[in-house]
Design a protein around this motif. Sequence first.
Motif, PDB file in Angstrom:
ATOM      1  N   UNK A 163      21.879  -3.559 -41.509  1.00  0.00           N
ATOM      2  CA  UNK A 163      23.165  -4.108 -41.031  1.00  0.00           C
ATOM      3  C   UNK A 163      23.348  -3.627 -39.588  1.00  0.00           C
ATOM      4  N   UNK A 164      23.184  -4.552 -38.635  1.00  0.00           N
ATOM      5  CA  UNK A 164      23.125  -4.170 -37.215  1.00  0.00           C
ATOM      6  C   UNK A 164      24.501  -3.752 -36.703  1.00  0.00           C
ATOM      7  N   UNK A 165      24.605  -2.618 -36.006  1.00  0.00           N
ATOM      8  CA  UNK A 165      25.880  -2.235 -35.384  1.00  0.00           C
ATOM      9  C   UNK A 165      26.362  -3.318 -34.409  1.00  0.00           C
ATOM     10  N   UNK A 166      27.683  -3.425 -34.262  1.00  0.00           N
ATOM     11  CA  UNK A 166      28.243  -4.482 -33.403  1.00  0.00           C
ATOM     12  C   UNK A 166      28.071  -4.164 -31.924  1.00  0.00           C
ATOM     13  N   UNK A 167      27.912  -2.888 -31.596  1.00  0.00           N
ATOM     14  CA  UNK A 167      27.783  -2.546 -30.164  1.00  0.00           C
ATOM     15  C   UNK A 167      26.976  -1.266 -29.989  1.00  0.00           C
ATOM     16  N   UNK A 168      26.189  -1.231 -28.921  1.00  0.00           N
ATOM     17  CA  UNK A 168      25.493  -0.014 -28.498  1.00  0.00           C
ATOM     18  C   UNK A 168      26.066   0.353 -27.130  1.00  0.00           C
ATOM     19  N   UNK A 169      26.756   1.498 -27.069  1.00  0.00           N
ATOM     20  CA  UNK A 169      27.355   1.954 -25.806  1.00  0.00           C
ATOM     21  C   UNK A 169      26.477   3.101 -25.309  1.00  0.00           C
ATOM     22  N   UNK A 170      25.849   2.908 -24.167  1.00  0.00           N
ATOM     23  CA  UNK A 170      24.870   3.894 -23.729  1.00  0.00           C
ATOM     24  C   UNK A 170      25.267   4.501 -22.393  1.00  0.00           C
ATOM     25  N   UNK A 171      25.062   5.799 -22.270  1.00  0.00           N
ATOM     26  CA  UNK A 171      25.448   6.533 -21.072  1.00  0.00           C
ATOM     27  C   UNK A 171      24.657   6.110 -19.852  1.00  0.00           C
ATOM     28  N   UNK A 172      25.298   6.238 -18.717  1.00  0.00           N
ATOM     29  CA  UNK A 172      24.662   6.094 -17.416  1.00  0.00           C
ATOM     30  C   UNK A 172      25.577   6.868 -16.467  1.00  0.00           C
ATOM     31  N   UNK A 173      25.339   6.762 -15.185  1.00  0.00           N
ATOM     32  CA  UNK A 173      26.153   7.550 -14.253  1.00  0.00           C
ATOM     33  C   UNK A 173      26.255   6.828 -12.919  1.00  0.00           C
ATOM     34  N   UNK A 174      27.308   7.178 -12.157  1.00  0.00           N
ATOM     35  CA  UNK A 174      27.468   6.578 -10.829  1.00  0.00           C
ATOM     36  C   UNK A 174      26.334   6.963  -9.890  1.00  0.00           C
ATOM     37  N   UNK A 175      25.559   7.984 -10.283  1.00  0.00           N
ATOM     38  CA  UNK A 175      24.344   8.320  -9.530  1.00  0.00           C
ATOM     39  C   UNK A 175      23.408   7.124  -9.427  1.00  0.00           C
ATOM     40  N   UNK A 176      23.616   6.102 -10.257  1.00  0.00           N
ATOM     41  CA  UNK A 176      22.864   4.839 -10.199  1.00  0.00           C
ATOM     42  C   UNK A 176      22.851   4.274  -8.772  1.00  0.00           C
ATOM     43  N   UNK A 177      23.977   4.473  -8.068  1.00  0.00           N
ATOM     44  CA  UNK A 177      24.117   3.836  -6.749  1.00  0.00           C
ATOM     45  C   UNK A 177      23.491   4.651  -5.617  1.00  0.00           C
ATOM     46  N   UNK A 178      23.112   5.932  -5.887  1.00  0.00           N
ATOM     47  CA  UNK A 178      22.593   6.784  -4.820  1.00  0.00           C
ATOM     48  C   UNK A 178      23.713   7.189  -3.860  1.00  0.00           C
ATOM     49  N   UNK A 179      23.346   7.625  -2.664  1.00  0.00           N
ATOM     50  CA  UNK A 179      24.335   8.079  -1.677  1.00  0.00           C
ATOM     51  C   UNK A 179      24.711   6.902  -0.783  1.00  0.00           C
ATOM     52  N   UNK A 180      25.990   6.454  -0.838  1.00  0.00           N
ATOM     53  CA  UNK A 180      26.321   5.172  -0.213  1.00  0.00           C
ATOM     54  C   UNK A 180      27.452   5.241   0.812  1.00  0.00           C
ATOM     55  N   UNK A 181      27.750   6.445   1.342  1.00  0.00           N
ATOM     56  CA  UNK A 181      28.771   6.532   2.390  1.00  0.00           C
ATOM     57  C   UNK A 181      30.087   5.939   1.927  1.00  0.00           C
ATOM     58  N   UNK A 182      30.750   5.135   2.800  1.00  0.00           N
ATOM     59  CA  UNK A 182      32.056   4.597   2.390  1.00  0.00           C
ATOM     60  C   UNK A 182      31.977   3.136   1.927  1.00  0.00           C
ATOM     61  N   UNK A 183      30.752   2.692   1.585  1.00  0.00           N
ATOM     62  CA  UNK A 183      30.574   1.323   1.055  1.00  0.00           C
ATOM     63  C   UNK A 183      31.307   1.200  -0.297  1.00  0.00           C
ATOM     64  N   UNK A 184      32.069   0.121  -0.462  1.00  0.00           N
ATOM     65  CA  UNK A 184      32.727  -0.088  -1.748  1.00  0.00           C
ATOM     66  C   UNK A 184      31.697  -0.574  -2.754  1.00  0.00           C
ATOM     67  N   UNK A 185      31.635   0.098  -3.906  1.00  0.00           N
ATOM     68  CA  UNK A 185      30.600  -0.229  -4.893  1.00  0.00           C
ATOM     69  C   UNK A 185      31.223  -0.803  -6.156  1.00  0.00           C
ATOM     70  N   UNK A 186      30.697  -1.942  -6.592  1.00  0.00           N
ATOM     71  CA  UNK A 186      31.090  -2.493  -7.888  1.00  0.00           C
ATOM     72  C   UNK A 186      29.842  -2.492  -8.764  1.00  0.00           C
TER      73      UNK A 186
END
Length: 303
Positions: free
Chosen positions: A109-132
């Motif tokens: 019976x498959x779970x309805x959702x898998x919520x997996x960790x990540x981090x804003x470190x994904x974006x690297x060092x980005x100065x004052x650039x607005x990140x979405x």
Amino acid sequence: MRIIIAGGSGFLGSALARALATDGHDVTILTRQSSTSQPSQPRVSFVSWAPDGSVGPWGQTVSGAIAVINLAGESIAAKRWSAAQKQKLRNSRLLATRSLTTAIRQAAATPAVFISGSAVGYYGDRGNETLTEASAPGTDFLADLAKDWEESASDAAHATRVALVRTGIVLDRKGGALPKMLPPFQMFVGGPLGSGTQYMPWIHKDDWVRMVSWMITAEGARGALNATSPSPVTNAEFSKALGRALKRPSLLPAPGFALRIALGEMADALLLSGQRALPVRATDLGFSFRYSNIDDALANVLA
Ligand SMILES: NC(=O)c1ccc[n+]([C@@H]2O[C@H](COP(=O)([O-])OP(=O)(O)OC[C@H]3O[C@@H](n4cnc5c(N)ncnc54)[C@H](OP(=O)(O)O)[C@@H]3O)[C@@H](O)[C@H]2O)c1
């Protein structure tokens, strides 16, 4: 509803488990420790697992759960980043994630959702650039790790909804980064780190817990979502706010070179770099933050 939290014994997972249990859910925490040596809490149980990429007997607990939440991983800031430690940081996340995605795919019976960790470190060092969430990833060690971690979690996407929580700097009095920042301020020698121009994508712990809990039933919450407040501040602004909250001055900058000598590569990746990340996806989907002002958040956390 039954909810599985891998790494649920840690700083964020234990707060999430407590909140979900209080809301009437049955929480199963996957831990590498003995399941019988864990503190007893109503509606929270522990199951031992070996997050080595394979699925053991613990895999049966996944079937029929409504959600599987993945917060397992070697602590990023606990030790200096030697080559061996970097490998440990990667393996602990990628193998744990592979164990979970395999268990989800095999579940009767498959779970309805898998919520997996990540981090804003994904974006690297980005100065004052607005990140979405649509912004491109960075290229440093943490960015590569977050990208690979997210890709590994996305292996479950043809079986279930996958939401990736790009967590920022979680503010709490007892856990995470904030307690380590307090002593210099309490000794009247606090101040910004390095230039102080780097952005801090902070989030109050209560909002992080509320956001992840919301993702369990928010059908639109799939793919990456920034778990950061709508108002990131620079490190200099954060230091001033911390000084105000503690009624202490925020005058003495900690020079970048000294932090690099003390901490090595970690200093650049965790303290001297920053991301002006905005929670665009969650806000568009209707999630509302309790804390979007840094003074209010720090006043509450430090009260
Ligand atoms: N705290 C933050 O501000 C923040 C910010 C961005 C991202 N994150 C990410 O969110 C996740 C949860 O954060 P947290 O602060 O709650 O972390 P934490 O307190 O270090 O807890 C992580 C849990 O993972 C398990 N773990 C530790 N080493 C492991 C290993 N080598 N292999 C497999 N599992 C291991 C542990 O559970 P057992 O000992 O019970 O197995 C531990 O309780 C982490 O992946 C972290 O990188 C956190």
